[in-house]
Structure formats: structure tokens, C-alpha cells
Design a protein around this motif. Sequence first.
Motif, PDB file in Angstrom:
ATOM      1  N   UNK A  14      20.702 139.656 -19.396  1.00 26.16           N
ATOM      2  CA  UNK A  14      21.420 138.419 -19.119  1.00 26.16           C
ATOM      3  C   UNK A  14      20.840 137.759 -17.869  1.00 26.16           C
ATOM      4  N   UNK A  15      20.454 136.505 -17.988  1.00 25.73           N
ATOM      5  CA  UNK A  15      19.891 135.817 -16.829  1.00 25.73           C
ATOM      6  C   UNK A  15      20.903 135.843 -15.696  1.00 25.73           C
ATOM      7  N   UNK A  16      20.431 136.131 -14.499  1.00 35.72           N
ATOM      8  CA  UNK A  16      21.368 136.159 -13.393  1.00 35.72           C
ATOM      9  C   UNK A  16      20.772 135.446 -12.196  1.00 35.72           C
ATOM     10  N   UNK A  20      19.164 135.079  -9.074  1.00 36.79           N
ATOM     11  CA  UNK A  20      18.340 135.925  -8.223  1.00 36.79           C
ATOM     12  C   UNK A  20      18.147 135.161  -6.917  1.00 36.79           C
ATOM     13  N   UNK A  41      12.073 141.700  -5.623  1.00 35.44           N
ATOM     14  CA  UNK A  41      11.081 142.369  -6.444  1.00 35.44           C
ATOM     15  C   UNK A  41      10.347 141.348  -7.294  1.00 35.44           C
ATOM     16  N   UNK A  42       9.299 141.841  -7.992  1.00 35.86           N
ATOM     17  CA  UNK A  42       8.513 140.968  -8.863  1.00 35.86           C
ATOM     18  C   UNK A  42       8.801 141.385 -10.309  1.00 35.86           C
ATOM     19  N   UNK A  43       8.065 140.807 -11.234  1.00 35.40           N
ATOM     20  CA  UNK A  43       8.299 141.155 -12.626  1.00 35.40           C
ATOM     21  C   UNK A  43       7.420 142.349 -13.013  1.00 35.40           C
ATOM     22  N   UNK A  92       1.434 137.048  -8.127  1.00 33.64           N
ATOM     23  CA  UNK A  92       2.036 138.349  -7.876  1.00 33.64           C
ATOM     24  C   UNK A  92       1.345 139.135  -6.774  1.00 33.64           C
ATOM     25  N   UNK A 101       4.058 137.789 -20.591  1.00 29.27           N
ATOM     26  CA  UNK A 101       5.155 137.215 -21.367  1.00 29.27           C
ATOM     27  C   UNK A 101       4.715 136.607 -22.691  1.00 29.27           C
ATOM     28  N   UNK A 102       3.716 135.723 -22.627  1.00 30.96           N
ATOM     29  CA  UNK A 102       3.381 134.943 -23.822  1.00 30.96           C
ATOM     30  C   UNK A 102       2.889 135.797 -24.983  1.00 30.96           C
ATOM     31  N   UNK A 134       5.604 137.681 -26.848  1.00 29.00           N
ATOM     32  CA  UNK A 134       6.546 136.929 -27.671  1.00 29.00           C
ATOM     33  C   UNK A 134       5.859 136.427 -28.925  1.00 29.00           C
ATOM     34  N   UNK A 135       4.630 135.903 -28.782  1.00 32.14           N
ATOM     35  CA  UNK A 135       4.003 135.359 -29.990  1.00 32.14           C
ATOM     36  C   UNK A 135       3.407 136.456 -30.865  1.00 32.14           C
ATOM     37  N   UNK A 186       6.741 140.056 -18.289  1.00 29.83           N
ATOM     38  CA  UNK A 186       7.615 139.828 -17.136  1.00 29.83           C
ATOM     39  C   UNK A 186       9.082 140.058 -17.420  1.00 29.83           C
ATOM     40  N   UNK A 187       9.511 139.706 -18.631  1.00 28.98           N
ATOM     41  CA  UNK A 187      10.938 139.814 -18.932  1.00 28.98           C
ATOM     42  C   UNK A 187      11.349 141.232 -19.294  1.00 28.98           C
ATOM     43  N   UNK A 188      10.405 142.145 -19.290  1.00 30.11           N
ATOM     44  CA  UNK A 188      10.758 143.530 -19.662  1.00 30.11           C
ATOM     45  C   UNK A 188      11.389 144.287 -18.512  1.00 30.11           C
TER      46      UNK A 188
END
Lengths: 137, 487, 432
Positions: free
Chosen positions: C1-3, C5, C10-12, C40, C95-96, C99-100, C125-127
Motif C-alpha cells: 500500500x502506497x504510504x 514516505x 532508504x532506497x528501493x 541511487x 521496475x519497467x 512489469x512488461x 524498485x517496487x519489490x
Amino acid sequence: MSYKIAVASSDSKNINETFGSAKSFVIYEVSDGVFKKSEERICITEEKVAENNCNSKGCGNSGGCGSGCGGQGEASSKVELISDCRAIVCKKIGFHIQKQLERKAISSFDVNCTIEEALYKITAYYSRIDRHESLRK
Amino acid sequence: MAINLNNSNVATRENRIGSITGYIGTLGDLAEQSECGTLRGCSRCFSQSSTCLSSCALGQLSAIRDIAIIHHGPAGCSVASAGTYYLDKVMAKKRGVTNDTVYVGTDMNEKDTIFGSAEALRKIILEVNRRYSPKAIFVTSSCATGIIGEDIDSVVDEVRDEIDVPIVAVHCEGFKSRIWATGFDISDHAVLSAIVQPPKQKRSTINFKNFYESARPEIIEIFKNFDLEPIFLYCNSTVEELSHISESLATTCICGTLGNYLGNGLEEKYGVPYIRTINPLGIVGFETWLREIGKVTDRSESVEKYIAEQREIYIPQIEEIKKEIKDLRAVLGMGPGYTFEVSRVLNELGIKVVWALAWHYDKKYENGDVPPSMEYLLENGVDFEASVADQQNYEVMNILHKYQPDLYLSRHPGSTVWAIKNGTPAVYVADEYMIFGYKHTLEFAKSILDSIHNRSFEQNLAKRVKLPYTDWWYQQNVDKFLEEAKK
Amino acid sequence: MAKLLDKQRYKCALGAMQTVQAITRAIPVLHSGPGCAQKLSDSIGSSGYFSPNIFPCTSINEKDVVFGGVKKLETTIENALKVIDADLFVVLSGCIPEIVGDDTGEVVSRFKNAEKPVIYASTAGFKGNNYKGHEQVIDAIIEQYLEKSDEKEQGLVNIWADVPYQDLFWLGNIRELENLIAEIGLKPNTIFGYERGIENIDRIPKAQFNLLVSPWVSVGNMKKMEKKLGILYLHYPTLPIGAFETSKFLRAVGEFAGIPSENVERVITEHEKYYYYLIERYADMFLETRVMAKQFSVVADAQYSLGITKFLVNDLGLVPAKQFITDDTPKNFQEQIRAEFENLNYGIKAEVEFETDSYKIHSEIQSHDYHGYPLILGSYYEKELTEKLFGHYLNISWPVQDKVVLDDFYVGYTGGIRLIEDIYSVAVQRWN
């Protein structure tokens, strides 16, 4: 939302022409994500400055430019021909042309596959972008 | 006309002006082909990392005081917030003001990429507004939000009624363009569309777009001679101040790449003339720029008087230093706003430029003209090898290895290191004012001299370190990885 | 869930590229946009043999998104192998491509027989954040590169601690842990930092055991190595700072390794003698510096929050106010970490909060009564707040702007002295 995609092909099956060598463009109209061939546009003027002639040493004219390479601010006639399209798909595209296209906000895709495959992927992409849908596979 | 302020998604630089990356040839070719619009760039089958366009866009916006940036994306995208927090605080302290700008992220996670997070974003915007009462809010997308189709524009539109201050969507979906300087245009677009108000009066001010205003007191003094007050953007600017920039007599900038979207936008929408000359770097640059300002603001007489006075003080000193640095050979690596300008100054100082790497190259500026720096170089017969390298390190290294110049000048973090390891003295042209006007041109010449004199640091290091490239690479031509070879 | 920040710590997950960079002569190959590497990287020692400008990157563009970037990834890896002189290539996907749907693993498998090893990790990054990314790189090495070894080297210990570059003191800390382990007669093996690269990675399967010095990061890696390589591990959750904890640490490691206790005690006695000699000389400073009150708060990741709390309480006799852990600790570790904070001398229990929203952290600090000037050890974000509270501020966690550290460290007996020096250097700037 409907839009047009131009394709450089000599046999209406494969993307087998480069932008520079194409004598015509097949225009596909896309509506609701479905594409269908709508017309063929013949390139009127022969480009005097095709990719192989316009090399890094300059156009051969030092003070000003004569023959058909467009000049300041003018796009080549081939680019004008497809100026109402959202994208152009061809085998290879000379980058000077690519930049002219981009100035008109026309995306270019240089790929080597069938028209069917390319258009399928591009229209799927645009559909999702336009509907704010995820590009997740 | 190229600028459409109604669309929040700025056509990327490559689209709009015809920028290119990946070209090799002489400067003459670059310019000539720029003139007739037949420039070629090349794609690559091996590239190294360069810069994210959001760094430029949000680096600019985050310098504005008391605003909020909400960067919607995974935690990596908003990492810049750490650096901007530090910069904002120290730059505000230097000017003697306070800056409570906040830059937050949304820590997007896997679930968000599947189910979307528009509602969470809406709540975050409202919470940031409640906590900090910013004077404006910029909601930024990222590659990840772009790829999952998150509709930032809708979220911003929906929440607009609940917020009293300007709120605008800023699009940073990086995969849509490779040329990083687009970021500056993105931030200018956001400011122009949401912050700048129509003029209510005309004031004797001049908009001055720069990075970190290190020469601010000096410039204020210079402009006092012409009864003009410079307004520096965006570092330490307030939203209130920015809303009035349509009332200025002119807009200028320290770097063409940085300022041309804003300059042209203000001219097109509000009739504020944009000073389009070569940058005020070096003697010719400074004088040309000042004269144009004089012309546009109708103050030519005071400008000429100032120039005459300053020339008397500085020209003799610069001539002295020139004797010691002339005939040095230099390689440059910077953005186009600087590479060709600095080449010009080096030429003035008698230093020969053997290769210039512009990280990208704007074929034309907004109004269709060739960038002034290119025009100048052509008219004055300055030619040298040039390539458009998109910050590709392996190309820089190969060029340095082959040409063995006396000096390497660069403006991008991390790049000078590699010259030094090659044994080449390097000057990091960090500050945008390092070569501004007579005074700094003289200082620049002196620092080049100092760099050449004391070679201890780089010689010590170069003797002991190994460069990360294979021997095989050094034997290739620099355009090995460009798909269309130089003919 | 986006929160929200707010002032992030921290970084991704793609920050894992720094973990790769820390391995000598290993280079990350990024399947991502062109800007991730520069974004980064901080300028805290991230130049070097490889710097972020050198990292090969597919620089994904629109065409790659529409038609897939797999071909570009293949040519990038192929050419990286030709152009870059490295011992290990770690492909990290961003990220990209995730997803693709680019199958990075499949592309990397085509290089199974390349001249140099090529492995990959899925670090979109979203992991997760870069603590997770760090674990993923180590997992990739275990799963794709290491093989079980029947040959074991007696006394060889792999040491796992610290997340390189996320912690400013990583280089010095890891070195000091090595020194301490060597002193009690073991042979330390680490894979990060100066001259520690592929050869040390090759030695991992031969170790007698793994030593993990960390509250939660890399526990998963240890379990994996136990399973695949048959290596047992000792999990020591507290980073040993100062005499009290370091002596405890050495005894624990000595016992696990089967070192005769008199050997360990000899080392401890020697160190403690010198340590307390220094402390004794400055005892008046400790007791009579009028601006030094008793209460402190640490705002950092679990490693430093725990390590410094234990040091300040058990060594220096200070009293913990609330402590804050900002690394987004996974829920399944929070209970045991909380228990560690309650395991202090004299039954003292430190209250700890796992919080990533700095606004809330700052509100708590502001509303707490420190009975004197608060001692705050945290990140640069805490500086302004501490100044407002007239407190003593030390920048020890990311982001760090207030100091430059090349190889200084806080681990061990010497590290404890260093930390004391740093804290009191701040305190003596004031008289009252």
C-alpha cells in the motif's frame, strides 16, 4: 479515440522497407484498438538527400542548402505526407528523419517483423496508455 | 508553435526540438547539419547509465521555497529528497531565509502496481497539505506509475477543490525519452501552467534562470548599473515571486538548455522578451549578452559604459594569463548549453579544443533558430571533432586515451574522475558562474593554470589504478557501438 | 500500500547495485531506465574501480516497452563482457522490465558458458527497499553461483554484517569484525570492500560456519546457505559497539566455534584493559560535562538503533528514551528485535518504534521530556529538529551530510572509543 499509423511496406505483409527507400506508406486507421488498412499514400517527391548521400561531411553545400533536404524548419515531404499519423513503423529509419518526425510528435518504431505483429503490439500499447491501464504482461 | 501549456505532458525534448544523442563528426558538420535540419544521431547496442530526467525536473522545483513535491513511485525515485533537503537548507541559510519545502515519496510496492494506488495518492496529497501548508504542490509520476497506467492528472484534478493552493501534475515517466535535459522543460512547464499569473504591471526586473545563484550579490551589483533588478529562479524563489515573472522586462539564463522552455514560454504567452544570445561566459559572451539585454530593455547606453570600464580593468590581466595557457589541448564533456559555450571561451583563451562531447544536442531551439553557440562557432571558423555522447563513459575514455589532451573539462558528477585516472588533469566546471563575465573568466584561466601546474594528485593516482575497460575496447573506434557508422 | 514516505531513510530494491559494487571487481548490469544508477548513488565512496557512470545499462525507452527489451539486454550483456574488465556480472532488473514481462532470467541463462560468471536478481524498485535488495543479491550468488563443497576449512568463518553504502561505516566496520574474529584464532572471510571479491566468494562454501551480525537483514540468506551449502550459522543480532557488547560477542562466537575459552578471555582481557584505561582517564569528562544529560534517542535502521542503544546504556550508563527503527523491518522480525531492546542492564527496557514516517518520529521526539539536552543520533533530517531542542546531534545514519568517512568505524572496542569521541566532540561545543 481514433488515430492513424503509417507503415513502410512493399508487400502489405511485412515491415520490409526503410523510411528512405519506401515509395509509399500504407496507412492504417485505428478505432477502439482495432486497426484496419485505410489507404496507401504515394511519396510524391524523390528525396535527393537519402540516408546514404547525406553523410557526416555535410551536404556538399557549404553556405546554404539547395536540393530537397528540407532546410531550416521545413520537414521533408515524406514526413509531411504522414503528418496526421500518431506513429510510423518501418525497418530502419534515418535519424535525421526521426527527429523531424519527433518534432511533429510522431513516434517512430524501427522493427523487423510482420505488419500484423507490429500493429498489434503498438495498438495494444496505445490502448492501454490512453485508458490509463497497466502495461503489465 | 512548440509550446502547448494546456497539455500537462510536455512533448519530450527529442520530440520538440529535434535533439539527438549519439552522433560523431566535426563541429562544422554538427552545425551545418543543424542548419539544414539533416542531423543524424544513432542508437546504441551498448550503453552505460546516465541521468534520470526527474533529477533535473524535481531538482529545479524542489529549490522553490515552501512548496511540496509528492513523488509517486517506489522509494528509489524519491531518494533525491535526501539531497534536496540538504541543499534547500544550506542554500536558504546562505541567503538568510528559511525554506520549509518538503519532498516526499509514496514507497510504491508490488500490490500498488497490481491494484493501483490512486486513492492512496489522494489521501497522501491531503495529508501533506494538512501537515505542511505548502504554497504549491507538485505531484510527480515516475516510470513505474507510467507503466501501470496510474492517472496522476485525474487524481490532481479531483483533489484540486480540496486544496487552496496551486496543485499541478508533473510527468516524469522516464521511459518516454532518453535525453535527460527534458527535465528542465518539465519543471518550467509546471511553473508556467500553474504558478505564473498574467501581468498586472511592468516592472524594471529581469528574470534570471540559474542553478545555485552563487554569483547573486555580484549580479545584483552589475545590474544596478543599468537600473535593473534581477529575479533569480528557482533556487530560493517563492511562489509569490514566481507568480509575477510575467511582469519583467526580459528573461535570461545562465545556460541555454536550462532556460529555453521558460524563456520562450514567457515570450509567447506574456510577451516577455527572451534574451537569446550566446551565454555570458568569456569576454565575447558576456559582452554580447549584456548588449542584448541593453537593447531589449532600452538601456544600451549604461551597458556600453559598464563594458568600457570593466574591459580596462580585466582585459590586460586576462591577456597576461593567456600567454601561459595558450596552445593547450582540451577535451570537453558537458551538456550542450555548456559544451559549445565553453569551447568558445577556450578558443578565446587560446586553448585548442580537440574533441567536444555534448551529452546531447539541441538541433534548434524553440523558435526554429540554430542555438547561438553553434552559430558563433561556425561564423568564426572554429571547428573541431564533436560527438554527442549521452554521458556514455566508455566513449569519453576512448577519446581521452587516443587524443591524450592536456586538460579535460566536465560538468557532470563522477565524470572528471575518469580523466584523472587516465593521467589527464581535469577541471570540474561545477558552478554555473565559474566562467561568468570578466572576473570569473580570469579566475577560470587561473584555475586552469593551477590544474596544469600541480599534477600530483592525478599522477599519483593514475600510476596506481587500473581502468575498468578491457584492452580490446581501447583498440576499437569510438563509434563501435553506434549502429550507423560514421562515413 | 502506497504510504507517505516523509523524509525517507532508504532506497528501493535496485539500490542492490551498491551491494554489487562493494564486491571488488563485480559490476551490476542494469536492465532499467538510464537514470537509476546515478539516482541511487551518493558521493560517499561510490567512485572507485567501477563507478555508477561505468555500469552498463539498457536505458529502456518506449520502443523497448512496446516490443520488449530482451534483445537489447542480451546485446548489453554481451558487450559488457567484451568491454568491461570485471570478475562477476550481476544483472539487476528494474521496475519497467518486470512489469512488461521481460524474462531477465532467461536472457542471463544464455550466458551460462560465458568467460565470466553472469547472474541476475529481480530487484524492481517496487519489490522492496535496498535492505531487501541487498539480500536478493546474496541469494543470487548462493543460488546461481555457489556449489556445496565437501572440502571444509577448519576455522574459516564467513562474516555477514552491514549493508554496504547504506551504512557510512560499512568498510571500516566489516574490517574490524574481521580483525576481532582473527584475534580469537579464527579465519575471517568477507566479500565486500578492499580486495575482497570473487576469490572470497569462492571460499564461502568451505567455511566452518557463517556468522551473521545483524538484527534481521540476511537471516534469509543464512537459512538458504544452511540448506544448499550445509553451512551452520550463528545469528548475533547486536552490532558490537564498545567493551560490554564486544566482549559478549567474542565469547558467543568463541563458544559456537569451539575455541578454548581461555584463548577468548585472553583477547578480551587485553582489549578491556586498554579500553578502560582510556575511559578512566576521561572519567571526569563523562561525569562532569554539565551539558550531557542522561537521555538519548537513536533514529536509524535496526542495526544502529539496537547497537548504539546497547552501547549507550550498558557501557556509558545512559538512559534510553524512545528509539526509532526506520528500515521498514519485516513484521516477522519485529517481536524478537523488541525483545533485544528490553534486554538491557539493570532491567532497563528501551521502548522502540518501527516507523518510516519522519513526521511522526519528530513529533514524538519533540513531545518527550528528556530532562536536559536530548542526545539524538540519527540522520541529517534530525539536525534541524535537534537544534530546535538545543540537543546534541550526531549524524550516524543515512542520509549523512555532516561528516566524511573513508574507513572509520564504530564496531568493537576501538569503535566504541570512536563513538565516544564523536559524541563528546559535539557536547563540548557548549558550556551550559
